[in-house]
Design a protein around this motif. Structure first.
Motif, PDB file in Angstrom:
ATOM      1  N   LYS A   1       5.784  25.648  12.377  1.00 10.33           N
ATOM      2  CA  LYS A   1       5.759  26.721  13.426  1.00 10.33           C
ATOM      3  C   LYS A   1       6.724  26.954  13.619  1.00 10.33           C
ATOM      4  O   LYS A   1       6.138  28.584  13.519  1.00 10.33           O
ATOM      5  CB  LYS A   1       5.738  24.922  14.975  1.00 10.33           C
ATOM      6  CG  LYS A   1       4.835  25.487  15.356  1.00 10.33           C
ATOM      7  CD  LYS A   1       6.066  24.563  17.294  1.00 10.33           C
ATOM      8  CE  LYS A   1       4.919  23.052  16.741  1.00 10.33           C
ATOM      9  NZ  LYS A   1       5.828  22.107  17.348  1.00 10.33           N
TER      10      LYS A   1
ATOM     11  N   ASN B   1       0.676  23.923   3.323  1.00  4.65           N
ATOM     12  CA  ASN B   1       0.344  22.544   3.657  1.00  4.65           C
ATOM     13  C   ASN B   1       1.101  22.044   2.189  1.00  4.65           C
ATOM     14  O   ASN B   1       1.488  20.834   1.484  1.00  4.65           O
ATOM     15  CB  ASN B   1      -1.025  22.496   3.984  1.00  4.65           C
ATOM     16  CG  ASN B   1      -1.360  21.938   5.084  1.00  4.65           C
ATOM     17  OD1 ASN B   1      -0.538  21.248   5.891  1.00  4.65           O
ATOM     18  ND2 ASN B   1      -2.518  22.301   5.610  1.00  4.65           N
TER      19      ASN B   1
ATOM     20  N   ASP C   1       6.153  19.632  10.376  1.00  4.18           N
ATOM     21  CA  ASP C   1       5.060  20.437  11.122  1.00  4.18           C
ATOM     22  C   ASP C   1       6.066  21.033  11.796  1.00  4.18           C
ATOM     23  O   ASP C   1       5.337  22.525  12.330  1.00  4.18           O
ATOM     24  CB  ASP C   1       4.429  18.792  12.307  1.00  4.18           C
ATOM     25  CG  ASP C   1       3.365  17.874  11.596  1.00  4.18           C
ATOM     26  OD1 ASP C   1       3.247  18.700  10.772  1.00  4.18           O
ATOM     27  OD2 ASP C   1       2.989  16.897  12.251  1.00  4.18           O
TER      28      ASP C   1
END
Ligand code: PFF
Length: 445
Positions: free
Chosen positions: A409, A422, A405
């Motif tokens: 970012k 993903n 994650d």
């Protein structure tokens, strides 16, 4: 501290420097050699699969870590996981730098000798046997290859000591396009030689009976070596990268450029082996025997062959520079050495470390360790052990310690939509660690 860190001057500068790091002896010398040793088309197929599944995603991993942390190879892990032992992954990287550059500079030195030799016309008119003998004499000469290795390291030191934008970026912009032009010339010539297509087929048609896990491990090693992964070069270059840069796009372009040059080179060398009946036992020397053979069939061979070996020396130089930069960045950041002192000290140390590899082609040729001469042993240790392990732990770190994650970012700072985000996270978390682990463990057994 981050505020004082140098950054690439331009997007194209970053791109060319990174491609400059990736494209080098790995594409021109190592790729065809490993293809010959590992069964032709089957190896090429595995190589391409591993490029897609491991190579491109790991380029993204390293650039992201580097840009986020703005640190050297050890500092990156230390700053993203403070208080942990993860900085030790950086030690693998540093070890790999020393090992690779020590033998890399030896082979780059041969390329430089071949440049001068071509200028002097010493290869003119020689047939394959003559070229094979001459190759043995050159690399086994003792003094000459040592001198050449020394000059090569000295030049690397000079470039790295002038800094990122002034040295590395400028040189890369200048030199990369030339090698591609000459490669196309060579390709055209090779494919017109009688008997060349047999070699093309051998190169491109996978014989699946040749596939086994030790071939897969060589393919993993070759991808890491060729993409400069697993030892912090791409990570360190990423640390000079601006937040505006689109990392996934750069990764794909870098990979494409690198693979294209390796394949082109394979298409020149392998058919030439068939045409000129060069025995693969020549080993690391195959390009130094086959290329002059091809050049000798082209009018103006001296000019083309000098230009080619000059470009090869430069391609090696832009890679060597990135290797040395990994070590230098660490000693500047963490040990507060001056760039100059760090470059000279490390460069000299690595030169000395390379001497046994150099002599292993002549005076020490009979000293075998685990059945390999010293240069081969260094190459094997780096490519089949240090780089895959370094890459494995780097990926585990990003995926499971820092977290995908946080990585996404950072990645999305330079691009509004990383469509494959993903999928990339999934591959990085599960597929790559399992694949490397499995191939590494079984390939070793
Ligand atoms: N990628 C370079 C080549 O293919 O020649 C070699 C290399 C450079 C390996 C930098 C590792 C590295 F960090």
């Amino acid at each position: 501290m981050g505020a004082h860190r140098e950054q690439w001057n331009s997007r194209i500068g970053f791109f060319l420097a990174t491609v400059g790091s990736a494209v080098g002896l790995g594409n021109v010398w190592r790729f065809p050699t490993v293809v010959v040793q590992s069964g032709g088309g089957a190896f090429v197929l595995l190589f391409l699969i591993i490029v897609l599944i491991i190579g491109v995603p790991v380029i993204i991993v390293e650039l992201t870590l580097g840009r986020r942390a703005q640190k050297n190879i050890i500092g990156t892990f230390a700053s993203l996981a403070p208080g942990s032992k993860w900085w030790m992954v950086g030690l693998f990287g540093l070890a790999a730098v020393f090992v690779i550059l020590s033998f890399y500079s030896v082979i780059a030195g041969w390329a430089a000798i071949y440049f001068v030799g071509s200028l002097l016309g010493i290869f003119n008119g020689l047939a394959t046997e003559g070229l094979t003998v001459l190759y043995g004499e050159i690399v086994g000469h003792g003094f000459l290859p040592l001198l050449s290795q020394g000059i090569f390291m000295f030049t690397t030191i000079i470039i790295v000591s002038t800094g990122i934008t002034g040295g590395i970026e400028r040189w890369s912009k200048l030199l990369m396009p030339g090698i591609i032009i000459i490669l196309f010339l060579l390709l055209g010539r090779t494919l017109l030689l009688e008997g060349a297509w047999e070699g093309v087929l051998w190169f491109l048609r996978p014989d699946l009976t040749q596939v086994n896990l030790s071939v897969a491990l060589s393919a993993v090693g070759q991808v890491f070596f060729s993409f400069s992964l697993g030892m912090g070069a791409i990570l360190t270059y990423g640390s000079y990268l601006s937040p505006r840069e689109n990392i996934p796009q750069s990764a794909v372009l870098i990979a494409f450029a690198d693979v294209a040059i390796a394949l082109l080179m394979g298409l020149v060398i392998i058919p030439s082996l068939f045409v000129f009946n060069v025995q693969p036992e020549v080993g690391p020397g195959i390009i130094f025997v086959t290329l002059p053979s091809v050049f000798n069939t082209i009018p103006g061979s001296m000019i083309w062959s000098s230009l080619f070996f000059l470009m090869l020396t430069f391609a090696a130089l832009t890679s060597a520079v990135s290797l040395l930069e990994v070590g230098v960045a660490y000693f500047i950041d963490a040990r507060k050495w001056s760039r100059r002192a760090a470059t000279i000290a490390l460069g000299t140390f690595i030169f000395i470390l390379g001497v046994p590899s150099n002599l292993s082609q002549g005076a020490w040729a009979n000293a075998l360790i685990f059945g390999r001469n010293f240069l081969d042993l260094m190459d094997f240790t780096a490519s089949s052990i240090l780089l895959p392990l370094g890459g494995f732990f780097t990926v585990i770190f990003l995926a499971w310690v820092w977290g995908t994650d946080s990585a996404l970012k950072e990645l999305n700072r330079g691009t509004s939509s990383f469509m494959w985000g993903n999928a990339w996270a999934f591959v990085v978390k599960y597929i790559i660690p399992v694949a490397i682990f499995y191939i590494f463990v079984s390939g070793m057994l």
